[in-house]
Design a protein around this motif. Structure first.
Motif, PDB file in Angstrom:
ATOM      1  N   TRP A 569       0.809  -1.225   0.000  1.00 42.92           N
ATOM      2  CA  TRP A 569       0.000   0.000   0.000  1.00 42.92           C
ATOM      3  C   TRP A 569       0.840   1.272   0.000  1.00 42.92           C
ATOM      4  CZ3 TRP A 569      -0.015  -3.733   3.816  1.00 42.92           C
ATOM      5  CH2 TRP A 569       0.566  -3.408   5.037  1.00 42.92           C
ATOM      6  N   THR A 570       2.113   1.158   0.337  1.00 45.31           N
ATOM      7  CA  THR A 570       2.982   2.340   0.262  1.00 45.31           C
ATOM      8  C   THR A 570       3.505   2.581  -1.149  1.00 45.31           C
ATOM      9  OG1 THR A 570       5.010   1.106   0.757  1.00 45.31           O
ATOM     10  CG2 THR A 570       3.746   1.911   2.635  1.00 45.31           C
ATOM     11  N   ILE A 571       3.334   1.622  -2.027  1.00 43.16           N
ATOM     12  CA  ILE A 571       3.870   1.723  -3.388  1.00 43.16           C
ATOM     13  C   ILE A 571       2.923   2.487  -4.300  1.00 43.16           C
ATOM     14  CG2 ILE A 571       4.729   0.417  -5.372  1.00 43.16           C
ATOM     15  CD1 ILE A 571       6.436   0.064  -2.844  1.00 43.16           C
ATOM     16  N   ASP A 572       1.602   2.247  -4.134  1.00 41.09           N
ATOM     17  CA  ASP A 572       0.633   2.833  -5.082  1.00 41.09           C
ATOM     18  C   ASP A 572      -0.498   3.574  -4.384  1.00 41.09           C
ATOM     19  OD1 ASP A 572      -0.794   0.765  -3.969  1.00 41.09           O
ATOM     20  OD2 ASP A 572      -1.225  -0.254  -5.863  1.00 41.09           O
ATOM     21  N   ASN A 573      -0.197   4.160  -3.201  1.00 42.85           N
ATOM     22  CA  ASN A 573      -1.210   4.914  -2.457  1.00 42.85           C
ATOM     23  C   ASN A 573      -2.437   4.070  -2.156  1.00 42.85           C
ATOM     24  OD1 ASN A 573       0.272   7.402  -2.397  1.00 42.85           O
ATOM     25  ND2 ASN A 573      -0.301   7.720  -4.541  1.00 42.85           N
ATOM     26  N   ASP A 574      -2.156   2.792  -1.850  1.00 34.17           N
ATOM     27  CA  ASP A 574      -3.193   1.851  -1.419  1.00 34.17           C
ATOM     28  C   ASP A 574      -4.306   1.689  -2.450  1.00 34.17           C
ATOM     29  OD1 ASP A 574      -4.240  -0.040   0.229  1.00 34.17           O
ATOM     30  OD2 ASP A 574      -5.161   1.365   1.640  1.00 34.17           O
ATOM     31  N   ASP A 575      -3.899   1.477  -3.687  1.00 36.81           N
ATOM     32  CA  ASP A 575      -4.857   1.164  -4.749  1.00 36.81           C
ATOM     33  C   ASP A 575      -5.516  -0.173  -4.428  1.00 36.81           C
ATOM     34  OD1 ASP A 575      -6.207   0.457  -7.044  1.00 36.81           O
ATOM     35  OD2 ASP A 575      -4.513   0.798  -8.397  1.00 36.81           O
ATOM     36  N   LYS A 576      -6.829  -0.162  -4.212  1.00 33.42           N
ATOM     37  CA  LYS A 576      -7.543  -1.376  -3.803  1.00 33.42           C
ATOM     38  C   LYS A 576      -8.164  -2.128  -4.976  1.00 33.42           C
ATOM     39  CE  LYS A 576      -8.617  -0.010   0.956  1.00 33.42           C
ATOM     40  NZ  LYS A 576      -7.722   1.142   1.024  1.00 33.42           N
ATOM     41  N   SER A 577      -7.853  -1.718  -6.191  1.00 37.66           N
ATOM     42  CA  SER A 577      -8.416  -2.385  -7.355  1.00 37.66           C
ATOM     43  C   SER A 577      -7.746  -3.737  -7.582  1.00 37.66           C
ATOM     44  CB  SER A 577      -8.243  -1.511  -8.600  1.00 37.66           C
ATOM     45  OG  SER A 577      -6.875  -1.489  -9.002  1.00 37.66           O
ATOM     46  N   GLU A 578      -8.314  -4.536  -8.483  1.00 39.31           N
ATOM     47  CA  GLU A 578      -7.751  -5.848  -8.800  1.00 39.31           C
ATOM     48  C   GLU A 578      -6.358  -5.736  -9.406  1.00 39.31           C
ATOM     49  OE1 GLU A 578      -8.884  -9.075  -8.300  1.00 39.31           O
ATOM     50  OE2 GLU A 578     -10.174  -7.986  -6.919  1.00 39.31           O
ATOM     51  N   GLU A 579      -6.035  -4.587 -10.010  1.00 42.23           N
ATOM     52  CA  GLU A 579      -4.731  -4.398 -10.622  1.00 42.23           C
ATOM     53  C   GLU A 579      -3.762  -3.666  -9.700  1.00 42.23           C
ATOM     54  OE1 GLU A 579      -3.815  -5.186 -14.400  1.00 42.23           O
ATOM     55  OE2 GLU A 579      -4.976  -6.644 -13.258  1.00 42.23           O
ATOM     56  N   GLY A 580      -4.194  -3.385  -8.446  1.00 39.19           N
ATOM     57  CA  GLY A 580      -3.331  -2.686  -7.505  1.00 39.19           C
ATOM     58  C   GLY A 580      -2.266  -3.597  -6.926  1.00 39.19           C
ATOM     59  N   CYS A 581      -1.308  -2.985  -6.244  1.00 38.68           N
ATOM     60  CA  CYS A 581      -0.197  -3.752  -5.686  1.00 38.68           C
ATOM     61  C   CYS A 581      -0.654  -4.747  -4.629  1.00 38.68           C
ATOM     62  CB  CYS A 581       0.843  -2.808  -5.084  1.00 38.68           C
ATOM     63  SG  CYS A 581       1.753  -1.824  -6.305  1.00 38.68           S
ATOM     64  N   SER A 582      -1.612  -4.345  -3.807  1.00 38.61           N
ATOM     65  CA  SER A 582      -2.055  -5.232  -2.721  1.00 38.61           C
ATOM     66  C   SER A 582      -2.719  -6.488  -3.255  1.00 38.61           C
ATOM     67  CB  SER A 582      -3.008  -4.485  -1.790  1.00 38.61           C
ATOM     68  OG  SER A 582      -2.328  -3.441  -1.111  1.00 38.61           O
ATOM     69  N   ARG A 583      -3.626  -6.336  -4.212  1.00 37.39           N
ATOM     70  CA  ARG A 583      -4.291  -7.515  -4.762  1.00 37.39           C
ATOM     71  C   ARG A 583      -3.313  -8.369  -5.562  1.00 37.39           C
ATOM     72  NH1 ARG A 583      -6.913 -10.516  -3.466  1.00 37.39           N
ATOM     73  NH2 ARG A 583      -7.942 -11.143  -5.408  1.00 37.39           N
ATOM     74  N   THR A 584      -2.390  -7.723  -6.246  1.00 33.74           N
ATOM     75  CA  THR A 584      -1.389  -8.485  -7.006  1.00 33.74           C
ATOM     76  C   THR A 584      -0.547  -9.343  -6.068  1.00 33.74           C
ATOM     77  OG1 THR A 584      -1.279  -6.797  -8.743  1.00 33.74           O
ATOM     78  CG2 THR A 584       0.592  -8.302  -8.557  1.00 33.74           C
TER      79      THR A 584
END
Length: 778
Positions: A569-584
């Protein structure tokens, strides 16, 4: 080290003398001893006023012959020496035969033949049955050199102002390629390169290496292990284009030639010679999360990281405390910073009890800073390396006034282990053994006065990691010990595992890391990792996500950075989409967990044979395919999975499939090789193909950790199978459960091993329809 100036001239300042003749061959207990004058002996007077080289060729083990070249045999054989045949040396059965073809020494499947003609220097290495030529020592391929060149032989009576070298040159055949020599980040094929085997803290983007291993593998079915931990200089088709030149400073040079004929055979024999990789526990295959290097953290930070990962459906199996668990200026004193961690034992216990993490790792190194209590104690007791005048060896590079633990002192080893036991008492389960490369060679005196300081430079990595690994074994059990080591030399594969050092946060650095992992794997290392997202810098979200995919397909997977955190979440401002860092990250961590039944059974095979689990170079599985020896952007994971990381922001990737049918893991689409293919991938996939005739057992789809019941609720996936195809099952402790076998009618045998609700896919696995939209053929 180059001794010549082109084909015709000697390099400036050098005197070079070559073995020109095989004057006498003496049969010994283990093989042959050759007396080789440095001029052709035509008359009795030619035996005077010249140097000779003795070449001892001996049978070491089935498929292995040693070659030792000596100038002055009176030179002291100073240590340290590699710990060879650590499992016990098998019987070698030398066989000597004289015929019109020459004098031949055989050692099982390999042989060396000395040319029969007088005044001809020609030693050929080949398979014992004569079916396969390997390489040769030809004219002017074995020699000695002085620098500077003495103008009068009397000058060599005092060698203090001269350097003396021994070199040999093995022949390179047309099209032959050379690989290995440790974790090197340059071109995968070493032909054309000058390589110095000298451990250095140089990052991943130079010709320096943290892990210099004196072993190389040839595409012609053999390998060469150079038996010295000292500095070795290699000119691999870079001084003479048709030869690999190996040189050392000293009076002796010994190496072993190891016959295959396949890379797997070579590596299996090499692992007998230098040691098989140690086994690692299943929990170590899970995701490791680090605080990163110079970041600011305390208990609250650690908890927030782990709670944040759990909230985002990512299980962390190992949490790692990097440097600042200790106070600044006091590394390594083994004392938690009491201001930030007032009760580390309780904190670690709380972490484990919460289920947020299974194991805890801490960072150490063998450099002892002057301002910590450990330095004073170690100085008083004589545990640190000294200068020749008795002072403690110190400098201010890295830590102010730091000293170096002298692991040749048994009492220093005991003290260091006591310090480690103090960490284990607090709940620490594994150790990151960082550094160990910058080991001085000048003006130093080791406790063991029989060792050569120059040889200690590389060998220190072996001693350092051995001490820590064996301390872990004693506390937790032989197969529960885990390191995260940066420096290495030959034999250190016995103390897993290692990671690739300080890489930048760029796609080019990710490619460097792939090359480093491939090269080290060809030196007998089964387990390898790297810093997901890159160590230096701040990875762009797309680089982080592509690196996550690559990193979770390595044998071991760790998120680690330098001055910035690597929680997603520190990499992409906590992008919660399926293509975000957290979901990836969540998807790839879950995929690795599902692969654990395959990975853990393959790990056992890799350890037994001295093979890399991942990254396994393509040439290990497909040595007959010439293209496989040049593939440095893809790798095998065990025997049956092929992966190609994506290095482009667009998702475009080009990869090669060897001969046979290959099934996409993500879509079940079948491709047929050999051939090159192009695809475009979203962040949830990359080219991951299953080899034909594979029975792939996937674990419970709900698994998020690496540790669970690998026989419960599994999916048995069949890929272009034939009768007799099988898959071994192990439990999470590594104990064999049995095998799943495909019978003559296609039915599975061994189904009684499976528990719960399991399924079978006759044409691959059950796939997510989403991947048909996110993967495109180009």
């Amino acid at each position: 080290m180059k001794f010549r100036d082109g084909m015709w001239l000697t390099a400036e300042g050098m005197r070079v003398e070559y073995a020109e003749d095989v004057h006498d061959i003496t049969q010994t207990e283990k093989g042959l001893s050759l007396l080789c004058p440095t001029r052709k002996i035509q008359r009795r007077g030619d035996t005077l006023n010249l140097s000779t080289l003795t070449i001892d060729i001996e049978a070491a083990y089935d498929g292995i012959i040693s070659v030792e070249t000596t100038h002055w045999d009176g030179a002291v054989r100073k240590g340290p020496h590699f710990d060879l045949f650590p499992g016990g040396q098998p019987n070698a059965e030398p066989k000597v035969v004289k015929s019109e073809k020459g004098t031949t020494l055989s050692s099982g499947s390999i042989a060396a033949t000395i040319h029969p003609d007088e005044h001809t220097f020609d030693i050929k290495f080949h398979s014992a049955d004569g079916s396969r030529y390997l390489t040769s020592l030809l004219g002017r391929s074995v020699g000695l050199a002085y620098s500077p060149a003495p103008s009068n032989p009397l000058q060599t009576g005092d060698m203090r102002d001269f350097k003396h070298y021994i070199f040999t040159q093995t022949g390179l055949s047309v099209g032959e390629s050379v690989h290995g020599l440790g974790e090197r980040f340059g071109a995968f094929n070493k032909v054309g390169q000058s390589v110095a085997l000298w451990n250095a803290d140089g990052g991943t983007s130079s010709d320096q290496a943290y892990k210099n291993v004196s072993f190389w593998l040839s595409s012609k079915g053999y390998g060469v292990f150079i038996d010295t931990p000292g500095r070795v200089e290699l000119e691999i088709g870079s001084e003479r284009c048709t030869r690999v030149q190996t040189s050392v400073e000293g009076q002796r040079l010994k190496w072993y030639i190891i016959y295959g004929p396949t890379p797997k055979d070579v590596l299996r024999r090499y692992s007998v010679l230098t040691g098989k990789p140690g086994k690692v526990p299943s929990w170590s295959f899970g995701l490791w999360l680090s605080t990163s290097f110079t970041t600011n953290y305390d208990e609250a930070t650690v908890n927030s990281f782990l709670e944040g990962m759990k909230e985002r459906d990512t299980q962390v199996d190992v949490f790692h405390y990097d440097c600042f668990w200790m106070k600044a200026f006091k590394w390594t004193d083994f004392v938690f910073d009491s201001d930030r961690f007032p009760d580390p034992k309780a904190q670690i216990a709380r972490l484990k009890a919460s289920g947020l993490v299974k194991k805890v790792c801490v960072w150490i190194n063998p450099y002892i800073a002057q301002h910590g209590a450990a330095f004073k104690h170690a100085t008083e007791k004589g545990y640190l390396l000294k200068r020749k005048n008795g002072d403690i060896w110190q400098w201010d590079l890295w830590q102010a006034g730091m000293g170096l633990v002298d692991f040749t002192n048994p009492e220093a080893v005991e003290w260091y282990v006591e310090c480690l036991n103090g960490l284990f008492d607090k709940g620490v389960d594994c150790i990151k053994t960082d550094f160990g490369e910058r080991v001085p060679t000048l003006d130093v005196q080791w406790f063991d006065k029989s060792v050569d300081p120059h040889k200690m430079h590389n060998y220190y990595a072996f001693l350092y990691n051995k001490v820590v690994y064996e301390a872990l074994q004693k506390r937790y059990g032989d197969e529960e010990a885990v390191l995260f080591a940066r420096s290495a030399c030959a034999g250190t594969q016995r103390f897993p595992l290692v990671w690739g050092g300080d890489c930048e946060s760029t796609p080019e650095a990710m490619a460097e890391s792939v090359r480093g992992g491939l090269g080290l794997g060809l030196c007998g290392y089964s387990f390898w990792s790297n810093d997901i997202g890159g160590f230096e810098g701040y990875p762009a979200p797309w680089i982080y996500k592509r690196w996550v995919a690559f990193g979770l397909l390595c044998s071991h997977s760790r998120l680690h950075g330098s001055g910035s955190y690597r929680v997603p979440w520190t990499i992409d401002n906590d992008d919660k989409s399926e293509e975000g860092c957290s979901r990836t990250l969540s998807r790839w961590t879950a995929l690795k967990a599902r692969l654990m039944p395959y990975l853990f059974s393959q790990a056992a095979k890799a350890v037994n044979s001295g093979l890399p689990l991942s990254l396994r170079a393509m040439c290990v599985e497909f040595p007959e395919d010439p293209t496989s020896w040049y593939l440095d952007r893809q790798f095998m994971i065990g025997d049956s999975l092929l992966a190609a990381p994506v290095f482009e922001e667009s998702g475009e990737v080009e990869f090669y499939l060897p001969r046979g049918k290959w099934t996409s893991f993500f879509t079940n689409e079948v491709r047929e090789g050999p051939g090159w293919f192009k695809e475009e991938h979203g962040f949830g996939s990359l080219p991951l193909f299953v080899r034909e005739n594979t029975v792939l057992v996937l674990g419970n789809p709900e698994a998020r950790s690496a540790v669970y019941d690998y026989a419960q609720d599994v999916e048995v996936c069949l890929y272009q199978i034939r009768e007799g195809a099988s898959a071994d099952l192990v439990d999470s402790n590594g104990e064999p459960l049995g095998s799943i076998l495909v019978g003559s009618n296609g039915e599975l045998q061994g189904k009684d091993l499976l528990k719960g609700i399991w399924t079978k896919g006759n044409n691959g696995r059950k796939v997510d329809e989403l991947f048909f939209k996110t993967i495109k053929s180009l």
